[in-house]
Design a protein around this motif. Structure first.
Motif: not given
Length: 352
Positions: A307, A303-304, A252
């Motif tokens: 990614m 972020i999720q 992350q």
């Protein structure tokens, strides 16, 4: 299972110096001839790397087996050998801009001229050392966040043999909130921070007083006070993303850093398209996202999704050029600890 960063560097300094000398003094083909028995030795006797290659190739082609699998895997190792040769050439300044195809060099230069610096996401696919030719010749401010402790001998040897300083690098095991602020200043000036987004955080090492980039960035991005290195190292951050039909752990940290710096985010890749004494490399540089519009309350969601999107992007690239995937360890089960493993010192040297 041993974490990738714990895979120790193998091979003597004398042997590495000999290989570098052969490449620089005699050329590509003598280097290939000398490297062939070394790769055969690694392939036959180093179980971790070979099994990782088998597993990766079978994920792409489940029908592979027997002699075909062994042949394909050895070709995978040979591509790694070519990448080592290209690394020496790149550090020596021997790769001309005319060898770079695609719009990547121009796109990167244009972004730099516009002052649109940011985070550049890369992966261990292809050979990014070649990108140094772009940065040097166009005076582009590129700084790489790397973990080179396990390849320190090889990097020092290249510097001694070529007489050239390496690109600007910052050890991720030594990054601090102050370093993150300096990176932000660099980006605001139009510079670029290059960071690998395909390997999980370095295992905590409380005893050495240092924390990995993912942990420090996590604490800073979440609004806490700068933590001590020991406490920051206690919780490395990973997220499992769908990658080649199975969830795999991705770091992350690169995305947290992008959210923290509120900047442009790009992807960069460099693929060897032509072999021989005069190889050609396709460079692709493209906008990926812009974190300036991400609100603090929406960071986790951004972020999720970012990614997973990056994992899909990387998967498409890997499927197009599978033999240039240079993660010779169990990528889908990267260990968060440093538990001992009898084969832990047996993988080929890899830089980040």
């Amino acid at each position: 299972m041993t974490h990738w960063a714990r895979l120790s560097e193998t091979g003597s300094t004398t042997g590495m110096r000999l290989m570098v000398t052969i490449r620089r003094r005699l050329g590509a083909w003598p280097f290939r001839i000398a490297l062939f028995p070394v790769l055969v030795w690694y392939f036959l006797l180093r179980g971790v790397a070979r099994r990782a290659s088998f597993d990766f190739l079978k994920r792409l082609e489940p029908e592979l087996g027997g002699v075909r699998l062994w042949t394909r895997s050895f070709a995978h190792f040979m591509q790694f050998g070519e990448a080592i040769m290209d690394k020496v050439s790149a550090w020596s300044g021997e790769i001309p801009l005319s060898s770079l195809t695609g719009t990547g060099p121009e796109d990167l230069r244009d972004a730099a001229l516009r002052g649109e610096g940011g985070i550049i996401l890369v992966a261990h696919h292809g050979n990014l050392d070649v990108i140094n030719a772009i940065g040097e010749r166009h005076d582009i401010d590129l700084c790489a966040l790397v973990h080179t402790r396990h390849a320190e001998k090889f990097n020092q040897l290249l510097e001694q043999a070529t007489g050239r300083k390496p690109p600007q690098m910052i050890e991720v095991s030594e990054i601090t909130p102050a370093t993150a602020m300096a990176l932000g200043d660099r980006v605001n000036r139009g510079g670029f921070v290059v960071i690998a987004a395909d390997r999980v955080p370095i295992p905590p090492t409380v005893d050495d007083g240092k924390a990995d980039a993912n942990s420090v960035v996590a604490n800073t991005a979440e609004g806490s006070r700068p933590a001590s290195p020991a406490s920051a190292a206690a919780s490395p951050r990973v997220l499992h993303c769908d990658f080649i039909d199975q969830p795999a752990p991705f770091p992350q940290g690169p995305f947290m850093l992008a959210a923290l710096l509120r900047c442009h985010v790009y992807t960069l890749s460099c693929i060897r398209e032509q072999g021989g004494a005069h190889p050609r490399f396709r460079v692709d540089f493209a906008p990926f996202d812009d974190s300036r519009a991400v609100k603090r309350s929406g960071r986790e969601a951004w972020i999720q999704q970012a990614m997973q999107r990056h994992a899909r992007h990387l998967e498409a690239r890997v499927k197009r050029h599978p033999l240039q995937w240079f993660n010779f360890f169990d990528f889908w089960h990267q260990a968060p600890d440093s538990t001992s493993n009898p084969d832990s010192a047996s993988a080929p040297k890899q830089d980040v």
